[in-house]
Design an enzyme around this catalytic site. Sequence first.
Site, mmCIF file in Angstrom:
data_model
loop_
_atom_site.group_PDB
_atom_site.id
_atom_site.type_symbol
_atom_site.label_atom_id
_atom_site.label_comp_id
_atom_site.label_asym_id
_atom_site.label_seq_id
_atom_site.Cartn_x
_atom_site.Cartn_y
_atom_site.Cartn_z
ATOM 1 N N TYR A 4 4.624 2.800 12.397
ATOM 2 C CA TYR A 4 3.881 2.689 11.138
ATOM 3 C C TYR A 4 2.450 2.228 11.349
ATOM 4 C CZ TYR A 4 5.775 -2.240 10.719
ATOM 5 O OH TYR A 4 6.151 -3.542 10.889
ATOM 6 N N GLU A 5 1.672 2.375 10.285
ATOM 7 C CA GLU A 5 0.213 2.163 10.306
ATOM 8 C C GLU A 5 -0.490 3.088 11.296
ATOM 9 O OE1 GLU A 5 -0.893 0.623 7.966
ATOM 10 O OE2 GLU A 5 0.855 -0.517 7.330
ATOM 11 N N GLY A 6 0.044 4.282 11.450
ATOM 12 C CA GLY A 6 -0.501 5.253 12.388
ATOM 13 C C GLY A 6 0.237 5.173 13.702
ATOM 14 N N ARG A 23 -3.395 -2.787 11.125
ATOM 15 C CA ARG A 23 -3.157 -2.334 12.491
ATOM 16 C C ARG A 23 -3.232 -3.494 13.487
ATOM 17 N NH1 ARG A 23 -6.224 3.590 12.007
ATOM 18 N NH2 ARG A 23 -4.381 4.648 11.157
ATOM 19 N N MET A 44 0.847 -1.192 0.000
ATOM 20 C CA MET A 44 0.000 0.000 0.000
ATOM 21 C C MET A 44 0.881 1.240 0.000
ATOM 22 S SD MET A 44 -1.763 0.156 3.738
ATOM 23 C CE MET A 44 -0.863 0.234 5.278
#
Length: 578
Positions: free
Chosen positions: A434-436, A294, A161
């Site tokens: 990562y991923e927020g 997540r 992504m």
Amino acid sequence: MYSYVPPIDDYRFLLSEVLGFDQAMAELNKDVDADLAVTVLDEAGRMCAERLAPLNREGDEHGSQLIDGAVRTPPGFAQAYRDFADAGWAALSADPDHGGQGLPFILQLWLDEMLSAANLSFGLFPGLTRGACEAIAAHASEELKATYLSRMVSGEWTGAMALTESSAGTDLALLKTKAEPQDDGSYAVTGTKIFISSGDHDFGGNIVHLVLARLPDAPAGVKGISLFLVPKFLPGADGAFDQRNSMSVGALEKKMGIHAQPTCVMNYDGATGWLVGEAHRGLAAMFTMMNAERLMVGIQGLGIAGAAYQQAAGYAKERLQGRSADNARAPVAIIEHADVRRMLLNIRSFVEAGRALAGWTALQHDRSQHHADAGERARSDALVPLLTPVVKASFTDFGFESAVQAQQVFGGHGYIREWGMEQYVRDARIAQIYEGTNGVQAADLVGRKLPMAGGAVVEGYFALIAADVEAAGGSVIARSTSTALEALRTATAALQGADTDAAGAAAVDYLRLFALVSMGWMWTRMAQAAAQGNSPLHQAKLKLADYFALRVLPQAQGLAATIAAGEASIMALEIDAF
């Protein structure tokens, strides 16, 4: 280093005695029982221990490399991935309609735990592909699904992504990548993305990028973002995917950890892509993938913590240093020192509670998809997003802390490469980012998840905890969890409707408090189950539950006090004084 040992006995205990797996599968009309599940996990664990763990250190030292514009992964990775896919592991929990095995999601999450423990860099390849498949399955056209899904599900093709740009990280409203419509219905995607995990590799097959970009008529902000499927290879005249798309790797990021994972700067130079979902609604489609990722990232923290614990416990039982409490002359194994035991117990009490909470969350995921009763589906469908930021942030925070404590057990030997502990610390660090970032996860929990259904979702979750605590009677862990739950309820009520500064000041502490109570709940359930047996595993569970109750859960009171202190002291200092 000690060999990685998959936690199969613990999985068996959770499935058979704690989580009610057989009953859950019967309710979902799935022909899977605990014995079959353990058999699958045992085989997966063998693959992780024998095939992937031996590649971990060499992969870290060699790293992925960019040679003449192509990524070369470390020796052994490409063949290991092909073997992984050929054995069916990439398709474990995927929809049978797309060639998946359709096994319960709990097996997927626990496979992810073992992958992360054995070789975190490797585990990202199938994990990202699975998330891309979920986004395509949920939002893409039937033509795109038919073209890409089965080959991605099987692992023949992989996914990535592409969200982040140099000026657009958490704030995706700032992204600049453009997509121009073409006469044939495709789009020409142009822009540069950074931090793209698995952006390129040498495994063979296609690499399917899901790219966020703006159409020419896009409104400003996140409402103007669309999602595009952009493959590395396009079909030629004969239908074979052998035509290189106009995309390239500009560089590999030089990183603190996960060196074997190719984290790419990707250039899209009018690359051909296809719209996924509706125009200007790409963020909603991408979040299908991100929410799946997540949970996976949270499990990465859990896996690293478990692997680091195994190394530290093995070392502590062999390393002779110091004297025992009775001042005997002979040096003793450091496992006899109280402080070493404290560190090991901190790690293990998190790992085993986290493993149980991950399993419970996975069962809710399956209930949300497959339960016959619409009301039950809806209840579980609300619980999964409530717990997603908690699992992602707390597991990666505790996972990093666990890696550091395990390293500390080794003393100076933990700081050098020989034992592999410094790699665990470096690899674990990215999962908090990562991923927020974990601060973003905490803000999401407080700002978006607590208000769901007017607060009914979180209150329903607390009611589940309270019911199990009451059923457990007056055990040490039940009493401690009950006290912590009351502190959490008080903090929750105070944050309902809080303004931005108040919510931001409390969010990280609130999420940690929420996680501690959730893990206390799991320990309450595990202790109640363990009290019915007398094996060494059962006895260890009871002692670990007491440790968590007496040495970890009391943190809840300090967190509650910090939350109650409000934002005034945080916002008081003038910006120029920083």
